[in-house]
Enzyme design. Structure first.
Site, mmCIF file in Angstrom:
data_model
loop_
_atom_site.group_PDB
_atom_site.id
_atom_site.type_symbol
_atom_site.label_atom_id
_atom_site.label_comp_id
_atom_site.label_asym_id
_atom_site.label_seq_id
_atom_site.Cartn_x
_atom_site.Cartn_y
_atom_site.Cartn_z
ATOM 1 N NE ARG A 46 -2.897 0.511 3.426
ATOM 2 C CZ ARG A 46 -1.980 0.533 4.451
ATOM 3 N NH1 ARG A 46 -1.337 1.688 4.496
ATOM 4 N NH2 ARG A 46 -2.401 -0.219 5.512
ATOM 5 C CE1 TYR A 98 -15.810 11.454 -16.856
ATOM 6 C CE2 TYR A 98 -15.227 11.772 -14.590
ATOM 7 C CZ TYR A 98 -15.378 10.797 -15.721
ATOM 8 O OH TYR A 98 -15.867 9.521 -15.555
ATOM 9 C CG ASP A 170 -8.852 16.200 -15.273
ATOM 10 O OD1 ASP A 170 -8.150 15.544 -16.044
ATOM 11 O OD2 ASP A 170 -10.102 15.668 -14.871
ATOM 12 C CE LYS A 195 -11.558 8.137 -18.987
ATOM 13 N NZ LYS A 195 -11.911 9.350 -18.318
HETATM 14 C C1 LIG Z 1 -12.531 9.534 -17.210
HETATM 15 C C2 LIG Z 1 -12.141 11.048 -16.481
HETATM 16 C C3 LIG Z 1 -11.981 11.206 -15.029
HETATM 17 C C4 LIG Z 1 -12.097 10.127 -14.029
HETATM 18 O O1 LIG Z 1 -11.295 9.148 -14.123
HETATM 19 P P1 LIG Z 1 -11.460 7.503 -13.895
HETATM 20 O O2 LIG Z 1 -10.322 6.829 -14.360
HETATM 21 O O3 LIG Z 1 -12.744 7.042 -14.935
HETATM 22 O O4 LIG Z 1 -12.060 7.554 -12.363
HETATM 23 C C5 LIG Z 1 -11.345 12.584 -14.763
HETATM 24 N N1 LIG Z 1 -11.253 13.610 -15.511
HETATM 25 C C6 LIG Z 1 -11.624 13.547 -16.847
HETATM 26 C C7 LIG Z 1 -11.383 14.526 -17.829
HETATM 27 C C8 LIG Z 1 -11.954 12.053 -17.236
HETATM 28 O O5 LIG Z 1 -12.056 12.022 -18.631
#
Ligand SMILES: *Cc1c(COP(=O)(O)O)cnc(C)c1O
Length: 378
Positions: A46, A98, A170, A195
């Site tokens: 962890r 998001y 982000d 992604k």
């Molecule tokens: C998918 C996404 C998230 C969340 O991420 P997860 O891996 O699904 O928890 C946050 N910000 C953006 C812009 C995203 O496309």
């Protein structure tokens, strides 16, 4: 080291035991100690695991940051950042955030006394006016999802610096291939590596990158204390994906450019949201803070929800699915899929109309993709 070399070697160290070229998947929870407290740097997975550590060094290297942290999902990475704050603290964010981040902020953290203000962060003057003595953070996403708005990171960074606020970006949609928020003044960079970074739609994983020593110490403490870490296999898959990031992103961008232009000239298409168009509201900002325009496009059709439903169900190569950033092309209907957790009146305010479609343009042959859109719309 140049970026395209960093994707493969950035932050990596030679494996000494057998000379393995790929980082081994250290599928272990614990590590032997020579005598009590005397260990190799790893005590319990962890706290730290060598495969996860390799990934954390990789993202730090790619983002020109000092530290990297990996989590079980993008949302758990955001969750860790929110735990830096205390009841009464205010956070300013963008109003076309998001959906999952919006839900985490409004449904979970609002309950614990954090206050969120959602605004159009493209308007820097208005954003500056919203700062109070309780404001601690500006949380931004650019390009935004799904309206593909572009927000000026450097502009926000100035507001943050003059008010002593943190700026978190982000960077999921851009990846460090297109945009390096640290160089533009951000304090914390967050990724849903699910992604583009991992890039193959086969893993859920989140990352943070930052350079401030004190902040990093706090976040490592939260990561270990809350425990939302990713496993060694997922760390390995993400590292493997990152090795081809530059090759994939180049093709994502090339294909998206062709498709955006095609849609823009189609008589059944109303509006196309893609930052590469000169008449896109913040095209100049995109041009200065990004090296290309990314693989995401949104557009509205001339028609109602019924027509949109029919069209989004008619694609043969594009898959109708949530998520984005994989090698395969995806089509998504934000109002009923990714952004259904945002109330309709909020959706309408930001432009997430019922006839809005979002494309994550993959790296297939461009003529097949254009043909598929053609047949689906017709
Ligand atoms: C998918 C996404 C998230 C969340 O991420 P997860 O891996 O699904 O928890 C946050 N910000 C953006 C812009 C995203 O496309």
């Amino acid at each position: 080291m140049k970026f395209n070399t960093k994707t493969i070697h950035g932050g990596q160290i030679k494996e000494k035991a057998y000379g393995a070229v790929m980082p081994p998947i250290y599928q272990t929870s614990t590590y032997s100690q020579k005598s009590p407290g005397e260990h190799s740097g790893y005590e319990y997975s962890r706290t730290q695991n060598p495969t996860r550590h390799a990934l954390e060094r990789s993202i730090a290297s790619l983002e020109n940051a000092k530290y990297g942290l990996a989590f079980s999902s993008g949302l758990s990475a955001i969750d860790a950042v929110m735990k830096l704050f205390s009841p009464g603290d205010e956070i300013i964010s963008t109003n076309d955030l998001y959906g999952g981040s919006y839900r985490l902020f409004n449904k979970i953290y609002a309950k614990f006394g954090l206050k969120f203000i959602f605004t159009d962060l493209r308007n820097l003057k208005q954003t500056d006016k919203l700062v109070t003595n309780k404001t601690k953070l500006i949380w931004v996403e650019t390009p935004t999802n799904p309206m593909i708005n572009i927000i000026d990171i450097k502009g926000l960074s100035k507001i943050c610096k003059s008010n002593n606020l943190l700026l978190a970006v982000d960077n999921t949609f851009s990846t460090p291939y297109l945009q390096k928020p640290m160089d533009l003044g951000a304090d914390i960079i967050m990724h849903s590596a699910t992604k583009f970074l991992a890039g193959h739609s086969d893993v859920i994983l989140g990352l943070l990158a930052l350079s401030n020593d004190e902040l990093a110490e706090k976040l490592y403490f939260i990561q270990n204390s809350s425990g939302a870490i990713c496993g060694p296999m997922d760390s390995f898959l993400t590292l493997r994906g990152i090795k081809t990031l530059h090759v994939r992103m180049k093709r994502h961008c090339e294909n998206a450019k062709v498709i955006a232009t095609f849609l823009n000239n189609h008589n059944k298409v109303d509006k196309v949201y893609w930052p590469g168009f000169e008449n896109h509201l913040n095209h100049d900002v995109a041009k200065s803070q990004m090296s290309d325009y990314g693989g995401m496009i949104s557009f509205t059709l001339k028609g109602d929800f019924e027509l949109v439903k029919k069209i989004t169900s008619s694609f043969k190569i594009f898959t109708l699915a949530e998520s984005l950033g994989g090698v395969e092309s995806l089509v998504n209907h934000p109002a009923t899929m990714t952004h259904a957790s945002i109330p309709k009146e909020e959706r309408d305010k930001i432009g997430i109309a019922d006839n809005l479609i979002r494309l994550s343009v993959g790296i297939e042959d461009i003529s097949d993709l254009v043909d598929d859109i053609k047949q689906a719309i017709n």
